[in-house]
Design an enzyme around this catalytic site. Structure first.
Site, PDB file in Angstrom:
ATOM      1  N   SER A  34      -5.135  -2.319   5.812  1.00  0.00           N
ATOM      2  CA  SER A  34      -6.536  -1.878   5.922  1.00  0.00           C
ATOM      3  C   SER A  34      -6.818  -0.922   4.779  1.00  0.00           C
ATOM      4  CB  SER A  34      -6.797  -1.113   7.232  1.00  0.00           C
ATOM      5  OG  SER A  34      -8.079  -0.497   7.179  1.00  0.00           O
ATOM      6  N   GLY A  83       0.825  -1.207   0.000  1.00  0.00           N
ATOM      7  CA  GLY A  83       0.000   0.000   0.000  1.00  0.00           C
ATOM      8  C   GLY A  83       0.855   1.251   0.000  1.00  0.00           C
ATOM      9  N   PHE A  84       0.199   2.371   0.087  1.00  0.00           N
ATOM     10  CA  PHE A  84       0.883   3.667   0.083  1.00  0.00           C
ATOM     11  C   PHE A  84       1.857   3.772   1.265  1.00  0.00           C
ATOM     12  CE2 PHE A  84      -0.020   8.076   1.898  1.00  0.00           C
ATOM     13  CZ  PHE A  84       1.105   8.649   1.323  1.00  0.00           C
ATOM     14  N   VAL A 114      -4.306 -11.104   6.039  1.00  0.00           N
ATOM     15  CA  VAL A 114      -3.989 -11.191   7.479  1.00  0.00           C
ATOM     16  C   VAL A 114      -5.207 -11.510   8.347  1.00  0.00           C
ATOM     17  CG1 VAL A 114      -1.930  -9.719   7.343  1.00  0.00           C
ATOM     18  CG2 VAL A 114      -4.154  -8.674   7.902  1.00  0.00           C
ATOM     19  N   ALA A 140      -1.486   0.864  13.073  1.00  0.00           N
ATOM     20  CA  ALA A 140      -1.875   2.116  12.416  1.00  0.00           C
ATOM     21  C   ALA A 140      -3.322   2.417  12.768  1.00  0.00           C
ATOM     22  CB  ALA A 140      -1.709   1.979  10.904  1.00  0.00           C
ATOM     23  N   TYR A 176     -15.146   1.595   9.170  1.00  0.00           N
ATOM     24  CA  TYR A 176     -13.711   1.911   9.333  1.00  0.00           C
ATOM     25  C   TYR A 176     -13.456   2.411  10.751  1.00  0.00           C
ATOM     26  CZ  TYR A 176      -9.202   4.232   8.180  1.00  0.00           C
ATOM     27  OH  TYR A 176      -7.890   4.642   8.123  1.00  0.00           O
ATOM     28  N   THR A 219      -6.243  -3.348  -1.883  1.00  0.00           N
ATOM     29  CA  THR A 219      -6.217  -1.926  -2.287  1.00  0.00           C
ATOM     30  C   THR A 219      -4.804  -1.495  -2.672  1.00  0.00           C
ATOM     31  OG1 THR A 219      -5.864  -1.165  -0.007  1.00  0.00           O
ATOM     32  CG2 THR A 219      -8.153  -1.310  -0.772  1.00  0.00           C
ATOM     33  N   GLY A 220      -3.814  -2.372  -2.478  1.00  0.00           N
ATOM     34  CA  GLY A 220      -2.417  -2.013  -2.776  1.00  0.00           C
ATOM     35  C   GLY A 220      -2.039  -2.316  -4.221  1.00  0.00           C
ATOM     36  N   LYS A 264     -11.283   0.514  13.679  1.00  0.00           N
ATOM     37  CA  LYS A 264     -10.061   1.106  14.242  1.00  0.00           C
ATOM     38  C   LYS A 264     -10.189   1.311  15.755  1.00  0.00           C
ATOM     39  CE  LYS A 264      -7.483   1.563  10.518  1.00  0.00           C
ATOM     40  NZ  LYS A 264      -6.132   1.003  10.390  1.00  0.00           N
TER      41      LYS A 264
HETATM   42  P1  NAD Z   1      -3.532   1.591   1.225  1.00  0.00           P
HETATM   43  O1  NAD Z   1      -4.890   1.154   0.825  1.00  0.00           O
HETATM   44  O2  NAD Z   1      -2.665   2.236   0.218  1.00  0.00           O
HETATM   45  O3  NAD Z   1      -2.717   0.376   1.856  1.00  0.00           O
HETATM   46  C1  NAD Z   1      -3.319  -0.634   2.595  1.00  0.00           C
HETATM   47  C2  NAD Z   1      -2.657  -1.955   2.223  1.00  0.00           C
HETATM   48  O4  NAD Z   1      -3.212  -3.008   3.037  1.00  0.00           O
HETATM   49  C3  NAD Z   1      -2.916  -2.366   0.767  1.00  0.00           C
HETATM   50  O5  NAD Z   1      -1.718  -2.755   0.140  1.00  0.00           O
HETATM   51  C4  NAD Z   1      -3.887  -3.520   0.885  1.00  0.00           C
HETATM   52  O6  NAD Z   1      -3.799  -4.416  -0.207  1.00  0.00           O
HETATM   53  C5  NAD Z   1      -3.466  -4.134   2.215  1.00  0.00           C
HETATM   54  N1  NAD Z   1      -4.520  -4.941   2.838  1.00  0.00           N
HETATM   55  C6  NAD Z   1      -5.809  -4.571   3.100  1.00  0.00           C
HETATM   56  N2  NAD Z   1      -6.462  -5.592   3.667  1.00  0.00           N
HETATM   57  C7  NAD Z   1      -5.581  -6.618   3.805  1.00  0.00           C
HETATM   58  C8  NAD Z   1      -5.660  -7.922   4.338  1.00  0.00           C
HETATM   59  N3  NAD Z   1      -6.808  -8.412   4.847  1.00  0.00           N
HETATM   60  N4  NAD Z   1      -4.554  -8.700   4.315  1.00  0.00           N
HETATM   61  C9  NAD Z   1      -3.386  -8.239   3.803  1.00  0.00           C
HETATM   62  N5  NAD Z   1      -3.246  -7.004   3.279  1.00  0.00           N
HETATM   63  C10 NAD Z   1      -4.331  -6.199   3.281  1.00  0.00           C
HETATM   64  O7  NAD Z   1      -3.743   2.577   2.484  1.00  0.00           O
HETATM   65  P2  NAD Z   1      -2.674   3.519   3.228  1.00  0.00           P
HETATM   66  O8  NAD Z   1      -3.050   4.918   3.009  1.00  0.00           O
HETATM   67  O9  NAD Z   1      -1.302   3.065   2.941  1.00  0.00           O
HETATM   68  O10 NAD Z   1      -3.028   3.163   4.752  1.00  0.00           O
HETATM   69  C11 NAD Z   1      -2.276   2.198   5.465  1.00  0.00           C
HETATM   70  C12 NAD Z   1      -2.727   2.147   6.916  1.00  0.00           C
HETATM   71  O11 NAD Z   1      -2.581   3.427   7.519  1.00  0.00           O
HETATM   72  C13 NAD Z   1      -4.187   1.734   7.101  1.00  0.00           C
HETATM   73  O12 NAD Z   1      -4.284   0.901   8.246  1.00  0.00           O
HETATM   74  C14 NAD Z   1      -4.894   3.051   7.351  1.00  0.00           C
HETATM   75  O13 NAD Z   1      -6.048   2.870   8.141  1.00  0.00           O
HETATM   76  C15 NAD Z   1      -3.819   3.835   8.083  1.00  0.00           C
HETATM   77  N6  NAD Z   1      -4.017   5.285   7.924  1.00  0.00           N
HETATM   78  C16 NAD Z   1      -3.672   5.906   6.763  1.00  0.00           C
HETATM   79  C17 NAD Z   1      -3.889   7.273   6.629  1.00  0.00           C
HETATM   80  C18 NAD Z   1      -3.494   8.029   5.388  1.00  0.00           C
HETATM   81  O14 NAD Z   1      -3.758   9.235   5.327  1.00  0.00           O
HETATM   82  N7  NAD Z   1      -2.874   7.429   4.408  1.00  0.00           N
HETATM   83  C19 NAD Z   1      -4.472   7.992   7.685  1.00  0.00           C
HETATM   84  C20 NAD Z   1      -4.843   7.300   8.846  1.00  0.00           C
HETATM   85  C21 NAD Z   1      -4.592   5.947   8.965  1.00  0.00           C
END
Ligand code: NAD
Ligand code: UDP
Length: 329
Positions: free
Chosen positions: A77, A12-13, A59, A116, A147, A37-38, A151
């Site tokens: 997530s 993911g990001f 996971v 996270a 969501y 979502t990645g 969390k």
């Molecule tokens: P994203 O969607 O880019 O990355 C999430 C990654 O998790 C993806 O690669 C997805 O494939 C993987 N994933 C989802 N469900 C899964 C599962 N059941 N098993 C294995 N992999 C799984 O999102 P992001 O922006 O990188 O966010 C990452 C984390 O940071 C999340 O937990 C999110 O709640 C938290 N977060 C992000 C932000 C933000 O602004 N980017 C803000 C608050 C919290």
């Protein structure tokens, strides 16, 4: 012997930037992701690295790892409101069952785990800016409840593992973070506006655009996560950039940055969209000696350069990602 860290959500990001950071620091990194979502492209450059190993796994299903693990970062997530509205059950499961599995793994391996969490646990906040002692204003049955409540459960079970089992846990409450490798079609405001500006479309502002957000550049966030993981502080810590802006002003900033002459079109405000958001980061300053260093102007310029150089087929893929082939249970 280098230490081993398991990072969920590695493709993911945020997860991909964390993999880079820990590989660069000399850790053995086990990245785990089911790619819902990645995007594999986010970690393609690590595939031949001797210290990186990718595990294709959901996971929410029991996780079996033979080798020893020193640290775990649980970042799996969906994080974009459109993503988690489209896959509500997967969102609830990864926050609950996924967190339970990773806490169990941390306990078995005697690893320290950082999870996270998010500013969304404050919901549509009645206190501004939000500090860690605010309990929040969340509608459990609203569209964002899947969501937010996942969390909040995640934080509760993490504290239970800390108190009951003595697992070393850390909780990062992350506020809106942006930068290269966000998925252009994930619906979050920065990729949405960037894509629209690059394709010559009007920018879609929801509501009147008077709602606020405070955007943190990814490198700053990664530094904060790094410091929190190695700190002695075991209660939740806000990580974000307090530089708050209304969405309408932000849309104008993007038009200026991208030198676009498109218009702004107004769309209905989604249900439950928080009207204000700004982190109080006093605790992170005190406990971690951390604060963001990157101005929005600088971070947005780097992010724009990234989106501008994406392959044309990614830029023009405007329909939302089809999740159906990733949903197995
Ligand atoms: P994203 O969607 O880019 O990355 C999430 C990654 O998790 C993806 O690669 C997805 O494939 C993987 N994933 C989802 N469900 C899964 C599962 N059941 N098993 C294995 N992999 C799984 O999102 P992001 O922006 O990188 O966010 C990452 C984390 O940071 C999340 O937990 C999110 O709640 C938290 N977060 C992000 C932000 C933000 O602004 N980017 C803000 C608050 C919290
Ligand atoms: N937003 C918008 N236009 C878009 C996408 C989002 O005006 O095309 C607004 C959205 O209503 C919210 C803010 O931008 O107020 C941030 O939305 P995002 O989805 O990035 O994350 P959120 O902070 O709501 O989780």
């Amino acid at each position: 012997m280098s230490k081993t860290i398991l990072i969920s959500g590695a493709a993911g990001f945020l997860g991909s930037h964390l993999c880079d950071r820990f590989v660069n620091e000399g850790y053995r990194v086990l990245g785990i992701d089911n790619f819902i979502t990645g995007d594999k492209d986010n970690i393609q450059h690590l595939f031949n690295h001797h210290n990186f190993h990718l595990i294709d796994h959901d996971v929410t299903v029991h996780i079996d790892i033979e080798e020893s693990i020193d640290y775990i970062l649980h970042f799996a997530s969906p994080a974009s409101p459109i993503d988690y509205l489209k896959i509500p059950i997967q969102t609830l499961k990864v926050g609950s069952l996924g967190t339970h599995n990773l806490l169990g793994l941390a306990k078995a391996k005697q690893a320290r785990i950082l999870i996270a969490s998010t500013s969304e646990i404050y919901g549509d906040p009645l206190v501004h800016p939000q500090s860690e002692d605010y309990y929040g204003n969340v509608n459990s049955i609203g569209p964002r409840g899947v969501y937010d409540e996942a969390k909040r459960f995640q934080e509760a079970i993490t504290m239970a593992y800390q108190r009951f089992h003595g697992v070393e846990t850390r909780i990062a409450r992350i506020f809106n973070t942006y930068g290269p490798r966000m998925r252009l079609n994930d619906g979050r405001v920065i990729p949405a506006f960037m894509g629209q500006a690059l394709r010559g479309e009007d920018l879609t502002v929801f509501g009147k655009g008077s709602q606020t957000r405070s955007f943190c550049y990814v490198d700053d966030l990664v530094n904060g996560i790094y410091k929190l993981l190695f700190s002695d502080y075991s209660l939740p810590v806000n990580l974000g950039n307090p530089d708050e802006i209304t969405i309408i002003d932000f849309a104008h900033e993007i038009l200026q940055l991208t030198n676009s002459d498109q218009k702004i079109s107004f769309k209905p405000l989604p249900e439950g969209d928080p009207l204000k958001r700004q982190p109080d980061i006093s605790l992170a300053k005190k406990e971690l000696n951390w604060q963001p260093e990157t101005s929005r102007a600088h971070g947005m310029k780097i992010t724009y350069d990234y989106f501008k150089n994406l392959p044309t087929e990614k830029l023009h893929k405007t329909e939302h990602k089809d999740f159906s082939k990733h949903i197995k249970n």
